[in-house]
Design an enzyme around this catalytic site. Structure first.
Site, PDB file in Angstrom:
ATOM      1  N   GLU A 319     -89.827 -42.538 -43.255  1.00 61.12           N
ATOM      2  CA  GLU A 319     -90.998 -42.898 -44.057  1.00 61.12           C
ATOM      3  C   GLU A 319     -92.278 -42.395 -43.397  1.00 61.12           C
ATOM      4  O   GLU A 319     -92.471 -42.566 -42.194  1.00 61.12           O
ATOM      5  CB  GLU A 319     -91.060 -44.424 -44.202  1.00 61.12           C
ATOM      6  N   LYS A 386     -92.772 -44.755 -54.345  1.00 62.57           N
ATOM      7  CA  LYS A 386     -92.342 -46.131 -54.134  1.00 62.57           C
ATOM      8  C   LYS A 386     -92.826 -47.043 -55.259  1.00 62.57           C
ATOM      9  O   LYS A 386     -93.989 -46.975 -55.672  1.00 62.57           O
ATOM     10  CB  LYS A 386     -92.873 -46.633 -52.783  1.00 62.57           C
ATOM     11  N   CYS A 440     -88.582 -48.057 -47.347  1.00 60.18           N
ATOM     12  CA  CYS A 440     -88.798 -49.262 -46.557  1.00 60.18           C
ATOM     13  C   CYS A 440     -88.054 -50.448 -47.151  1.00 60.18           C
ATOM     14  O   CYS A 440     -86.864 -50.375 -47.411  1.00 60.18           O
ATOM     15  CB  CYS A 440     -90.297 -49.531 -46.421  1.00 60.18           C
TER      16      CYS A 440
END
Length: 563
Positions: A319, A386, A440
């Site tokens: 990430e 995301k 994440c």
């Protein structure tokens, strides 16, 4: 002494032990039920805190055989508030809140580490975060305990009632206000690996129902003098403690033996874990050094020899691996193209801006936390943005208001990040099956992984647990990611800047791993997916079905009481 006499003596000894053991548990239950004031709150807090040891990386699930019955007995003690339903609810809810506060405080203490990364700006917020988040999450436990007391039934039925209310409360915790399904109680039944296979049927919320019933029931039965002679109670308690766990373990062992997925043909990935300290990651003067270090690590095999990615088909960076906006940096894209051999792709977490067309001014930045796929010329081929952002980390609730008074999220991205397109799109990456990106903590949300109509063949999770230091947090994150693999029957490629990088197959087996704080890379093949398990097909319908079964049993017990 004859054989018959010896056998009778052993029987008397066993019966005496059973009586003493049952009496001791009964006395303990009476003592806890009669607690008042700070002692009652303290025992609830202690029981909750000890329960956190059932989670990763300790997996001391047997502690729940004691701590969950303590919660049952504290709820029993709510009767001291008088017969009014309001008094029963509030007193039970108070015990539930203290239990939940201890559980979440001890289980989530590592969140405070994130506020020390830039201590000069955020350290003052650490005590509030470390205390307020557990306090807020404990409200769900309080609701479960209060609701359970209103539907209380004698004997083992109390444990089932609590299983129902805690199961519903945990489901709500995973969904209300975007949800935070971390350390759901059901994870206590996901270690060792054969037990983890139960998630393929029940999911983590269904396992919560089973967890509370299995661990709370035995001592509740032992302490209940109305359930027969001590020896009979010990036998029933032992059967409840052993039979379900042995059954789940045996079925899990069978599932593991039946699902040895072959490796994908012609696929070899290299996962890079640079372990850049979080306090250094976004310092402008270190950006070039960090990027060049990432390139250098990528050129080397796990033994440290330069091989320039020979034989590697897919390079995986974590990430936000590049501490800048790579799509705004032609030199960085050129360096990626120079790094990659022909036919090799780079999958990397990165930040990006969405450019607004003229004449609209680009005063309000629309930023995304993304997973990008680069071709061997350094060209961007695909992107996933995301969709499940971290509150206070990637955005602020009431963003404009809180920024106006000087607050900012930990990422310090003015305006917060924007949410990507939903449902989560499939990535069509050459050489790989259709894949879903998970950035994440998106990987901790059960039943929210696959959102479209087409089932993927692979999950790709990029993360950065460097925010949380050398604590239990990264291990919890990794374990919960493994459970998602079991629920969906899908392999996971996981790349962490720091944390645990790994390749996991669809049964949760770890194929290859770089541990917390390790610096380097790993090369590995990638397992293929296995047949979609029950949970992948039905999602939380399995939780609802199990919940209805529990409710049916509780209803029968209630009717038996009133007959």
């Amino acid at each position: 002494m004859t054989l018959a006499a010896a056998s009778a003596e052993r029987g008397r000894t066993g019966s005496a032990f059973a009586t003493r053991f049952a009496d001791a548990v009964e006395r303990l239950s009476v003592t806890i039920t009669q607690l008042r004031g700070w002692r009652r709150a303290g025992v609830a807090f202690l029981a909750g805190g000890v329960s956190a040891a059932a989670m990763a990386p300790f997996f001391l699930s047997p502690v729940l055989f004691v701590t969950l019955p303590v919660l049952v007995w504290l709820i029993d003690g709510a009767a001291a508030a008088g017969p009014s339903r309001r008094g029963l609810f509030l007193r039970a809810a108070s015990a539930g809140w203290w239990f939940g506060f201890g559980y979440f405080l001890l289980g989530l203490f590592w969140i405070g580490e994130a506020f020390l990364v830039e201590a000069d700006k955020f350290a003052w917020l650490m005590p509030f975060a470390v205390l307020l988040l557990p306090a807020g999450l404990a409200l769900f436990t309080a609701l479960a305990a209060g609701a359970a007391r209103l539907a209380w039934v004698p004997g083992m039925g109390r444990a089932l009632v609590l299983a129902v209310t805690l199961g519903i409360a945990e489901w709500l915790r995973g969904h209300v206000l975007t949800g935070f399904p971390w350390s759901v109680l059901g994870y206590a039944l996901t270690w060792p690996l054969p037990l983890m296979q139960s998630a393929s049927v029940f999911g983590i919320y269904g396992l919560t129902l089973l967890c509370v019933a299995i661990f709370a029931g035995p001592f509740v039965i032992l302490a209940d003098v109305g359930q027969g002679a001590p020896s009979r109670r010990v036998l029933r308690a032992g059967l409840l403690a052993v039979v379900p766990l042995v059954t789940l373990y045996t079925l899990g062992t069978w599932r593991l033996a039946e699902n040895n997925a072959p490796m994908l043909e012609g696929v070899r990935v290299r996962i890079v874990q640079a372990s850049v300290p979080q306090r250094d990651k976004w310092r402008p003067e270190l950006q070039r050094q960090i990027f060049e270090d990432q390139l250098s690590l990528s050129r080397r095999d796990p033994a440290g020899r330069v091989d320039n990615l020979a034989g590697v088909t897919h390079l995986i960076w974590p990430e936000a691996a590049m501490p800048f906006l790579p799509l705004e940096q032609p030199e960085a894209l050129a360096a990626i193209g120079e790094l990659l051999p022909d036919g090799t792709q780079l999958l990397s977490g990165a930040l990006r801006l969405k450019h607004r067309p003229a004449p609209e001014p680009d005063l309000v930045r629309e930023g995304y936390n993304s997973l990008m796929v680069f071709g061997d010329k350094g060209n961007l081929e695909q992107i996933y943005d995301k969709i499940h952002l971290v509150p206070f980390g990637e955005y602020l609730p009431m963003q404009g208001l809180l920024e106006s008074i000087g607050l900012e999220q930990l990422t310090r991205w003015r305006g917060g990040f924007s949410i990507g397109a939903t449902p989560r799109p499939l990535l069509k990456i050459p050489g790989l099956p259709p894949a879903l990106g998970l950035i994440c903590y998106e990987a901790v949300f059960p039943a929210a992984i696959v959102q479209g109509g087409q089932r993927p063949g692979l999950l790709i999770n990029v993360t950065n647990d460097g925010w949380f230091g050398d604590t239990t947090g990264p291990w919890q994150h990794f374990h919960q990611t493994r459970v998602r693999a079991v629920e969906e029957g899908l392999p996971i490629i996981r790349s962490a800047n720091n944390g645990v990088s790994a390749i996991v197959d669809g049964t949760g087996r770890v194929v290859a791993m770089l541990t917390l704080n390790a610096r380097g890379n790993l090369d590995s093949g990638v397992p293929s997916s296995i047949a979609a398990p029950v949970y992948a097909k039905l999602g939380d319908c399995t939780f609802v079905g199990l919940l209805l079964i529990f409710l049916g049993v509780v209803f029968m017990l209630y009717n038996r009481r009133t007959d």
